[in-house]
Design an enzyme around this catalytic site. Structure first.
Site, short mmCIF file in Angstrom:
data_model
loop_
_atom_site.label_atom_id
_atom_site.label_comp_id
_atom_site.label_asym_id
_atom_site.label_seq_id
_atom_site.Cartn_x
_atom_site.Cartn_y
_atom_site.Cartn_z
N ALA A 1 -6.27 -37.44 -11.53
CA ALA A 1 -6.53 -38.36 -12.64
C ALA A 1 -7.95 -38.92 -12.58
O ALA A 1 -8.64 -39.00 -13.60
CB ALA A 1 -5.51 -39.50 -12.63
N THR B 1 1.73 -32.30 -14.16
CA THR B 1 1.61 -32.82 -15.52
C THR B 1 1.94 -31.70 -16.49
O THR B 1 2.09 -30.55 -16.09
CB THR B 1 0.17 -33.33 -15.77
#
Length: 219
Positions: A65, A17
């Site tokens: 996540a 990310t």
């Protein structure tokens, strides 16, 4: 009992990310990409990596996540409790220190989390990096994730604390674009937020592929 041999899992559980946040004279920019990956597999291009804790406090997601979402929601519940008990909003510093203390209790248990706690309170802007080891570091500029080196390349060159709001927003957008363009694990869209004394607001969302012509000439 059902079990899975990790050697036979057909894809890696590596993650990637790019998130960035920095403080300027008018407030704070928070910028993130939206790609979720598992190794070379792109699981999603539309993950919202900013968790809206309250009107003045945001958390970013880098790592697993589920870990990020769960523990930042725990921080959010604590923030709500603090406001009910003391009649005032929690500071970014207190929220970050609470999150780091909780994560320190679970150190070594396989959590994957690298978050920025971003907020505005009576002391002004507050920006903290917190990870699954229980670290809690204050700063004026952070980038976290697999594409952070690319984002830092842009930020370290062009960041100045006296940037205007518009200049800062443009810098955040450009930093995430370059990370998304060069890092295979980052991509999707750039989600931009700005925080000041009136709280946070979402500025806009831009598809990284559509920003190519605008920014590549400046690389």
């Amino acid at each position: 009992m059902f079990s899975v041999d990790p050697k036979k899992v057909p894809f890696s559980l590596d993650k990637g990310t790019t998130t960035a946040a920095f403080i300027v004279r008018e407030g704070m920019v928070v910028a993130v990409d939206s790609r979720a990956t598992s190794g070379s597999y792109i699981a999603s291009q539309s993950v919202n990596k900013v968790i809206e804790v309250n009107e003045y406090l945001l958390g970013t997601m880098a790592g697993g996540a589920a870990d990020c979402y769960y523990w930042e929601r725990v921080m959010g519940k604590y923030a709500n409790y603090h406001e009910l008990k003391y009649g005032e909003r929690i500071t970014a510093k207190s929220a970050a220190k609470y999150l780091s203390s909780v994560l320190r209790e679970h150190k070594g248990r396989g959590l994957s989390l690298g978050t920025m706690v971003c907020g505005w309170d009576i002391a002004g802007p507050g920006l903290y990096y917190v990870d699954n080891e229980g670290s809690c570091v204050s700063g004026k500029i952070f980038s976290v994730g697999s594409g952070s080196l690319f984002a830092y390349g842009i930020l370290s060159r062009d960041y100045k604390e006296d940037l205007s709001r518009e200049e800062a927003i443009e810098l955040g957008r450009r930093a995430i674009f370059h990370a998304g363009h060069r890092d295979a694990y980052s991509g999707g869209v750039v989600n931009l937020y700005f925080i000041d004394e009136n709280g946070w607001r979402k500025v806009d969302t831009n598809d990284i592929s559509e920003l190519y012509e605008k920014y590549m000439e400046r690389a």
